[in-house]
Design a protein around this motif. Structure first.
Motif, PDB file in Angstrom:
ATOM      1  N   ILE A  39      56.019   0.571  33.224  1.00 26.62           N
ATOM      2  CA  ILE A  39      56.836   0.925  32.052  1.00 26.62           C
ATOM      3  C   ILE A  39      56.049   0.828  30.752  1.00 26.62           C
ATOM      4  O   ILE A  39      56.547   1.162  29.694  1.00 26.62           O
ATOM      5  N   ASP A  41      51.707   0.034  29.036  1.00 27.77           N
ATOM      6  CA  ASP A  41      50.423  -0.628  29.178  1.00 27.77           C
ATOM      7  C   ASP A  41      49.826  -0.872  27.802  1.00 27.77           C
ATOM      8  O   ASP A  41      50.247  -0.302  26.812  1.00 27.77           O
ATOM      9  N   ASN A  43      46.055  -2.911  25.846  1.00 27.95           N
ATOM     10  CA  ASN A  43      44.621  -3.134  26.021  1.00 27.95           C
ATOM     11  C   ASN A  43      44.324  -4.038  27.198  1.00 27.95           C
ATOM     12  O   ASN A  43      43.306  -3.913  27.851  1.00 27.95           O
ATOM     13  N   LYS A  62      54.508  -8.449  33.152  1.00 29.71           N
ATOM     14  CA  LYS A  62      53.262  -8.062  32.484  1.00 29.71           C
ATOM     15  C   LYS A  62      52.110  -8.613  33.310  1.00 29.71           C
ATOM     16  O   LYS A  62      52.011  -9.821  33.521  1.00 29.71           O
ATOM     17  N   GLU A 109      62.120 -10.714  30.013  1.00 31.69           N
ATOM     18  CA  GLU A 109      63.347  -9.931  29.884  1.00 31.69           C
ATOM     19  C   GLU A 109      62.946  -8.451  29.854  1.00 31.69           C
ATOM     20  O   GLU A 109      61.982  -8.085  29.170  1.00 31.69           O
ATOM     21  N   LEU A 110      63.666  -7.619  30.599  1.00 29.07           N
ATOM     22  CA  LEU A 110      63.379  -6.178  30.585  1.00 29.07           C
ATOM     23  C   LEU A 110      64.112  -5.536  29.411  1.00 29.07           C
ATOM     24  O   LEU A 110      65.331  -5.622  29.304  1.00 29.07           O
ATOM     25  N   ASP A 154      50.486  -8.771  14.677  1.00 31.73           N
ATOM     26  CA  ASP A 154      50.283  -7.435  15.249  1.00 31.73           C
ATOM     27  C   ASP A 154      51.614  -6.683  15.311  1.00 31.73           C
ATOM     28  O   ASP A 154      51.933  -6.047  16.310  1.00 31.73           O
ATOM     29  N   THR A 374      44.221  -2.328  18.034  1.00 31.12           N
ATOM     30  CA  THR A 374      44.204  -3.712  17.573  1.00 31.12           C
ATOM     31  C   THR A 374      42.769  -4.132  17.283  1.00 31.12           C
ATOM     32  O   THR A 374      41.870  -3.798  18.019  1.00 31.12           O
ATOM     33  N   LYS A 396      44.134   0.196  23.343  1.00 30.83           N
ATOM     34  CA  LYS A 396      44.962   0.346  24.532  1.00 30.83           C
ATOM     35  C   LYS A 396      44.116   1.063  25.566  1.00 30.83           C
ATOM     36  O   LYS A 396      43.499   2.063  25.259  1.00 30.83           O
TER      37      LYS A 396
HETATM   38  N1  LIG Z   1      59.635  -6.880  28.150  1.00 25.87           N
HETATM   39  C1  LIG Z   1      59.345  -5.576  28.189  1.00 25.87           C
HETATM   40  N2  LIG Z   1      60.278  -4.683  28.574  1.00 25.87           N
HETATM   41  C2  LIG Z   1      59.967  -3.353  28.614  1.00 25.87           C
HETATM   42  N3  LIG Z   1      58.761  -2.825  28.271  1.00 25.87           N
HETATM   43  C3  LIG Z   1      57.796  -3.668  27.882  1.00 25.87           C
HETATM   44  C4  LIG Z   1      58.024  -5.081  27.816  1.00 25.87           C
HETATM   45  N4  LIG Z   1      56.897  -5.670  27.371  1.00 25.87           N
HETATM   46  C5  LIG Z   1      56.004  -4.685  27.173  1.00 25.87           C
HETATM   47  N5  LIG Z   1      56.528  -3.477  27.473  1.00 25.87           N
HETATM   48  C6  LIG Z   1      55.840  -2.172  27.371  1.00 25.87           C
HETATM   49  O1  LIG Z   1      54.480  -2.349  27.717  1.00 25.87           O
HETATM   50  C7  LIG Z   1      53.622  -2.001  26.615  1.00 25.87           C
HETATM   51  C8  LIG Z   1      52.417  -2.922  26.611  1.00 25.87           C
HETATM   52  O2  LIG Z   1      52.827  -4.276  26.495  1.00 25.87           O
HETATM   53  P1  LIG Z   1      52.065  -5.296  25.564  1.00 25.87           P
HETATM   54  O3  LIG Z   1      52.012  -4.736  24.165  1.00 25.87           O
HETATM   55  O4  LIG Z   1      52.696  -6.626  25.687  1.00 25.87           O
HETATM   56  O5  LIG Z   1      50.614  -5.260  26.239  1.00 25.87           O
HETATM   57  P2  LIG Z   1      49.216  -5.710  25.635  1.00 25.87           P
HETATM   58  O6  LIG Z   1      48.141  -5.326  26.570  1.00 25.87           O
HETATM   59  O7  LIG Z   1      49.299  -7.158  25.263  1.00 25.87           O
HETATM   60  O8  LIG Z   1      49.202  -4.810  24.329  1.00 25.87           O
HETATM   61  P3  LIG Z   1      48.128  -4.743  23.148  1.00 25.87           P
HETATM   62  O9  LIG Z   1      47.239  -3.617  23.511  1.00 25.87           O
HETATM   63  O10 LIG Z   1      48.978  -4.422  21.923  1.00 25.87           O
HETATM   64  O11 LIG Z   1      47.466  -6.060  23.072  1.00 25.87           O
HETATM   65  C9  LIG Z   1      54.502  -2.096  25.385  1.00 25.87           C
HETATM   66  O12 LIG Z   1      54.050  -1.243  24.351  1.00 25.87           O
HETATM   67  C10 LIG Z   1      55.856  -1.662  25.932  1.00 25.87           C
HETATM   68  O13 LIG Z   1      55.949  -0.254  25.953  1.00 25.87           O
END
Ligand SMILES: Nc1ncnc2c1ncn2[C@@H]1O[C@H](COP(=O)(O)OP(=O)(O)OP(=O)(O)O)[C@@H](O)[C@H]1O
Length: 398
Positions: A39, A41, A43, A62, A109-110, A154, A374, A396
């Protein structure tokens, strides 16, 4: 290292994964969760839908490949310790975490309505009422964390998730860069488009600046500060100058009150900038959020009435359901003539850039891509006035 106390514990009968952060295997995880579609992704992580096998509850999981975090392990620790300690309706809830030898799994939480980045890409811009409710939600989340001396660092559309049923309701996620601030911070981090002018020495007010950038984008569909050549140094110069243009014709229909709030949030002096709490109490935010809530309530009532009529029609037949006019036109208003067709960054000479979410279509001249990647760097190694600006940008991954 990752042991934390979470506000919530699984209680299922045959859910026997350890809850203290000790290592498990992938098959342990798969025995407990049915891991489904991707759903989102970022970085560092892949986010998938998942379902607890013992009780059918759905979550977002995640999945972080720990080898990608080398040198940035603190990001995972932040997410576990800070997010795990927070409990607020406008902040994504962390409910459990597990570690295998190679990966970490954060069960959250979704929040199934997609992120604000996708919504902006699809709709371009939003009516003032919708933007007002979103600002209200973001300010609530920020006010809550700022009261705990936590700065998110962020805040950007990718990290704001829509509650599925209500496109205007948001929850804040991704606390990978968040930290507790007790004194001015000197670590440069954030995402160029949303970064505040006081990037070299800052506090919680940087989140409010980012909120101002997001509000500007929500109202017109493009960011307030843009480098035509996607040059980060030029972008930072523009941010530091703090000259806000309300370009015609895009801003012509937008109220003076909304523009006033944008100016107050994008105030270069952080000591004069509105706080999250003041933003929440701003008359435009209160009025717009209330309008939007009312409209959502009417829409919901109409949907329920319509569903009821369909059911009645099916049960009683068409002759019983002839009452006209109950179901008004619930189509969303048509807005979004200007579409943000790209929110991507391109590889820069002095950066390690890479990005996802590219859009192919052309854009109006004003709508250059926002730099959404980022960045993390220390103040000692960056000088905003130096031509040979070198920043490590973390993108990303595709
Ligand atoms: N709890 C959630 N429910 C639904 N979708 C989510 C949830 N958490 C994250 N996502 C989706 O996943 C994507 C990536 O999550 P997240 O930003 O936490 O990843 P990251 O690798 O830490 O990101 P970044 O590149 O900003 O560091 C989000 O932009 C969102 O679309």
């Amino acid at each position: 290292k990752y042991k934390q106390t979470l506000p919530y514990r699984f209680t299922g009968t045959n859910f026997d994964l350890p809850l203290d952060g000790s290592e498990v295997t992938l098959s342990d995880i798969e025995r407990c969760y049915d891991i489904g579609r991707v759903i989102g992704d970022g970085n560092f992580a892949m986010v998938r839908e998942c379902c607890r096998r013992d009780n059918g509850q759905t979550f977002a999981i995640k999945i972080v490949e720990r080898s990608k975090l080398i040198g940035r392990e603190h990001m995972m620790q932040n997410e576990l310790s800070l997010l795990g300690s927070l409990c607020h309706p406008r902040i994504v809830r962390l409910v459990a975490y597990h570690h295998t030898h190679t990966h970490s799994y954060l069960v959250m939480e979704l929040v199934s309505g997609g992120d604000l980045f996708e919504a902006i890409s699809e709709r371009g811009k939003f009516p003032e009422a919708d933007a007002g409710l979103m600002v209200s939600d973001m300010s609530e989340a920020l006010n809550y964390i700022h009261c705990k001396s936590i700065v998110h660092r962020d805040l950007k559309p990718e990290n704001l998730l829509h509650v599925a049923a209500d496109i205007c309701r948001l929850k804040l996620g991704d606390f990978g860069l968040a930290m507790v601030v007790t004194e001015p911070v000197f670590t440069i981090c954030g995402t160029p488009t949303y970064v505040a002018p006081e990037i070299l020495c800052y506090g919680v007010a940087v989140d409010v600046w980012a909120l101002g950038v997001i509000l500007y984008i929500l109202l017109c569909g493009f960011p307030p500060f843009l480098s035509r050549d996607r040059d980060q140094e030029e972008l930072f110069q523009l941010i530091k100058q703090g000259q806000i243009n309300f370009l015609s014709p895009y801003w012509d229909p937008i109220s003076e009150e909304a523009r006033g709030l944008v100016r107050a949030l994008l105030q270069p002096d952080p000591t004069v900038r509105l706080t999250a709490e003041q933003t929440l109490l701003h008359p435009w935010v209160k009025a717009m959020a209330s309008n939007c809530r009312q409209r959502m309530l009417i829409d919901k009532t109409q949907r329920i009435t319509s569903d009821y009529k369909v059911e009645a029609h099916q049960v009683q037949g068409p002759a019983q359901t002839g009452t006209a006019g109950i179901m008004a036109d619930t189509k969303p208003s048509s807005e979004g003539e200007i579409t943000v067709k790209e929110f991507n960054g391109t590889p820069e000479k002095h950066t390690e850039m890479n990005t996802s979410r590219e859009k192919d279509e052309d854009e109006p001249p004003q709508h250059q891509s926002a730099q959404t990647e980022t960045l993390v760097h220390t103040a000692s190694s960056i000088n905003l006035n130096t031509p040979a600006l070198t920043i490590n940008c973390l993108f990303k991954s595709d």
